[in-house]
Scaffold this motif. Sequence first.
Motif, short mmCIF file in Angstrom:
data_model
loop_
_atom_site.label_atom_id
_atom_site.label_comp_id
_atom_site.label_asym_id
_atom_site.label_seq_id
_atom_site.Cartn_x
_atom_site.Cartn_y
_atom_site.Cartn_z
N GLU A 5 24.37 -22.54 41.02
CA GLU A 5 23.46 -23.65 41.29
C GLU A 5 22.16 -23.46 40.51
O GLU A 5 21.62 -24.41 39.93
N LEU A 6 21.67 -22.21 40.50
CA LEU A 6 20.44 -21.92 39.75
C LEU A 6 20.65 -22.21 38.26
O LEU A 6 19.83 -22.86 37.62
N ILE A 7 21.76 -21.72 37.72
CA ILE A 7 22.04 -21.93 36.30
C ILE A 7 22.06 -23.42 35.99
O ILE A 7 21.50 -23.87 34.99
N GLU A 8 22.69 -24.17 36.89
CA GLU A 8 22.78 -25.60 36.64
C GLU A 8 21.40 -26.23 36.60
O GLU A 8 21.11 -27.06 35.75
N ARG A 9 20.53 -25.80 37.52
CA ARG A 9 19.16 -26.33 37.52
C ARG A 9 18.42 -25.94 36.23
O ARG A 9 17.72 -26.75 35.65
N LEU A 10 18.57 -24.67 35.85
CA LEU A 10 17.83 -24.16 34.70
C LEU A 10 18.27 -24.83 33.41
O LEU A 10 17.48 -25.06 32.51
N THR A 11 19.56 -25.11 33.31
CA THR A 11 20.09 -25.58 32.03
C THR A 11 20.13 -27.10 31.95
O THR A 11 20.57 -27.65 30.95
N ARG A 12 19.64 -27.78 32.99
CA ARG A 12 19.77 -29.23 33.04
C ARG A 12 18.98 -29.92 31.94
O ARG A 12 19.39 -30.91 31.37
N HIS A 17 18.80 -29.38 19.80
CA HIS A 17 18.77 -30.23 18.61
C HIS A 17 20.17 -30.36 18.03
O HIS A 17 21.09 -29.68 18.50
N PRO A 18 20.35 -31.24 17.05
CA PRO A 18 21.71 -31.63 16.63
C PRO A 18 22.58 -30.47 16.12
O PRO A 18 23.80 -30.55 16.13
N MET A 19 21.94 -29.40 15.68
CA MET A 19 22.69 -28.23 15.22
C MET A 19 23.56 -27.64 16.34
O MET A 19 24.60 -27.03 16.07
N VAL A 20 23.13 -27.80 17.59
CA VAL A 20 23.86 -27.23 18.73
C VAL A 20 24.96 -28.21 19.15
O VAL A 20 24.70 -29.21 19.81
N LEU A 21 26.21 -27.92 18.79
CA LEU A 21 27.32 -28.80 19.14
C LEU A 21 27.75 -28.56 20.58
O LEU A 21 28.12 -29.47 21.29
N VAL A 22 27.74 -27.30 21.00
CA VAL A 22 28.06 -26.94 22.38
C VAL A 22 26.99 -25.96 22.85
O VAL A 22 26.75 -24.94 22.20
N GLY A 23 26.33 -26.29 23.96
CA GLY A 23 25.27 -25.42 24.47
C GLY A 23 25.71 -24.72 25.75
O GLY A 23 26.85 -24.29 25.88
N ASP B 114 10.50 -26.13 17.86
CA ASP B 114 11.80 -26.76 17.59
C ASP B 114 12.96 -25.76 17.71
O ASP B 114 13.85 -25.72 16.87
N VAL B 115 12.92 -24.96 18.76
CA VAL B 115 13.98 -23.97 19.02
C VAL B 115 14.88 -24.49 20.14
O VAL B 115 14.42 -24.70 21.26
N ALA B 116 16.15 -24.69 19.83
CA ALA B 116 17.10 -25.10 20.86
C ALA B 116 17.43 -23.92 21.76
O ALA B 116 17.62 -22.81 21.28
N VAL B 117 17.47 -24.18 23.06
CA VAL B 117 17.95 -23.14 23.99
C VAL B 117 19.40 -23.50 24.32
O VAL B 117 19.67 -24.44 25.05
N ALA B 118 20.32 -22.75 23.70
CA ALA B 118 21.74 -23.14 23.71
C ALA B 118 22.52 -22.43 24.80
O ALA B 118 23.74 -22.32 24.73
N GLY B 119 21.83 -21.94 25.83
CA GLY B 119 22.52 -21.31 26.95
C GLY B 119 22.04 -19.89 27.16
O GLY B 119 20.89 -19.56 26.85
N GLY B 120 22.92 -19.06 27.68
CA GLY B 120 22.55 -17.69 27.97
C GLY B 120 23.39 -17.17 29.11
O GLY B 120 24.57 -17.50 29.23
N GLU B 121 22.77 -16.40 29.97
CA GLU B 121 23.54 -15.73 31.00
C GLU B 121 22.64 -15.36 32.15
O GLU B 121 21.45 -15.09 31.96
N THR B 122 23.19 -15.32 33.35
CA THR B 122 22.46 -14.83 34.51
C THR B 122 23.24 -13.66 35.10
O THR B 122 24.45 -13.75 35.29
N THR B 123 22.56 -12.55 35.33
CA THR B 123 23.23 -11.40 35.96
C THR B 123 22.26 -10.77 36.96
O THR B 123 21.21 -11.34 37.25
N THR B 124 22.62 -9.64 37.51
CA THR B 124 21.85 -9.02 38.58
C THR B 124 21.26 -7.70 38.09
O THR B 124 21.94 -6.92 37.44
N ASN B 125 19.98 -7.48 38.40
CA ASN B 125 19.32 -6.21 38.15
C ASN B 125 18.47 -5.94 39.39
O ASN B 125 17.32 -6.37 39.45
#
Lengths: 313, 313
Positions: A5-12, A17-23, B114-125
């Motif tokens: 749920e957190l990830i979904e909120r953060l990534t919403r 930009h157009p270079m990113v086909l899948v994010g 103009d930096v796309a944030v194309a995802g990432g990851e969530t883990t536990t620390n």
Amino acid sequence: MREFELIERLTRSLYTHPMVLVGAGDDCAVLDVGLPERLLLFKTDAVVEGIHFTSGAPAEKIGHKALGRCLSDIAAMGGTPTTALVTLALPTAFDPAYIQRIYAGIDVLARRFDVAVAGGETTTNPERLLISISLLGWVSRGKAVLRSGAKPGDVLFVTGELGGSIHGKHFEFEPRLTEARWLAEEFPVHSMIDLSDGLAGDLRHLLKADGLGAELLGSAIPISRETRRASKLSTSAKPALLAALTDGEDFELLFTAPGAEAVKLLDAWKTRFPQLALHCIGKITATPGVSIRDRQGVRPLNVHGYEHFAEPR
Amino acid sequence: MREFELIERLTRSLYTHPMVLVGAGDDCAVLDVGLPERLLLFKTDAVVEGIHFTSGAPAEKIGHKALGRCLSDIAAMGGTPTTALVTLALPTAFDPAYIQRIYAGIDVLARRFDVAVAGGETTTNPERLLISISLLGWVSRGKAVLRSGAKPGDVLFVTGELGGSIHGKHFEFEPRLTEARWLAEEFPVHSMIDLSDGLAGDLRHLLKADGLGAELLGSAIPISRETRRASKLSTSAKPALLAALTDGEDFELLFTAPGAEAVKLLDAWKTRFPQLALHCIGKITATPGVSIRDRQGVRPLNVHGYEHFAEPR
């Protein structure tokens, strides 16, 4: 709040930009860098002491797992890995020789799959070791296999055998790079994901993008020998089928292809990869939700296993 | 074993391939992906609670710092950032709203450059928050500025003012992307690094690759107002010059260019960037070692400051 749920909120509302086909939301980001024949894959994944490996676990295996997890994600796109960066967050007291052996484990796998280790970073994480890998790869333009793309009537396939990874496979799994690339090149694979959260959970990631469902055939789910043994040895262990459905870190491929291709695909697989089983485990349905069919009938399945159901042993 | 020594051991025999033009040891890895006009930059950098920011620090500033550090490394190559992945390692008890504000801080800076944030990851620390950023960028082929490349007789330049970053700048610094790209395009900049460990330390990274030395002019080192104030207010504070030489996280650019270009470069800079000072602080010498010249003469300087020397206040 749950992690997803957190990830979904953060990534919403991430800037893109157009270079990113899948994010965010697939196994890797897919970037169009302007090359006519290929796309760039970009992935990051971390393993944490006490979460993904126990303190004092064999160092080489930690290295294998850290890089292997990222390789498995590149595989799930039908891609070829090329270049990694290694981030080491070291606890206050660390043994340099142990860290070097972790690197040795990374190195063996990197050489095997021709992945350059182009640097990285060392920082401090006082209480526990954390290793994060950033990985680049290529996929042929038009051949990237996403989590989305499944169609009703598609057959669901899974490689290898499932469950019980904790007994050793999670440290020694083979990223299915060669197999996935072959699949993407040779067959109209509609969607693919690597199994890290467990079949029941990862299947949902696959279905979610397209609002589809699936019906699994209980007797077709390949159950690993470790899982069968564990469920026989201990009454407190999960029933074997439930373990195969819900245990994490299998790092096998789950993918869908048109039903009309299923027999041809299975035959070609047997010839090409005689050492690795491929199983047809069910089909994609237009109706959302996942169910499992066995001798007792059809039951709903959720991410944690059978919904409202006491499994007979 | 010191961190630098460990890194040197770990990176000594990494597997590589011809695509990697610059690997471990520079601000970014430089990759030849087959595009005729540009090269790919690849960087990873982490910030850790209690190390790079205090617990409960303003969330947006943590986000700014996390991405800003990576941007500063892309700047140090003369590059342009394009795409980031964000790895969040979350403590057991975390406030989702706080994490969202960290992302908001990342987002503001990402949009600005103009930096796309194309995802990432969530883990536990479990014990502390750790944020690792992976960043890609481009640099024009032939225009990448490395740490190596300085030549005896080169003039040493530094942007902005140094020291006292802990009083606020470490959370608010501006990555010098526009300035660095302009420098790389307009002038024969021989070598460049961004200041993260402090001038005395980072200068050594710059010199090391070529086995060179440097002579700094003490009166030319630009000392920040915060540093001057701190050293006046407290007798326990570092002397101002020592702070400017050794305080970390300035995130300014340190670079070298031929002596014959120095005046032209300074004049052009003043016209192009009237709001940001550029200082000529010394020169590169063929003899290894770093020294500093002031009214009392020439003294050796080490990474921790003046060697065997009690600084008068």
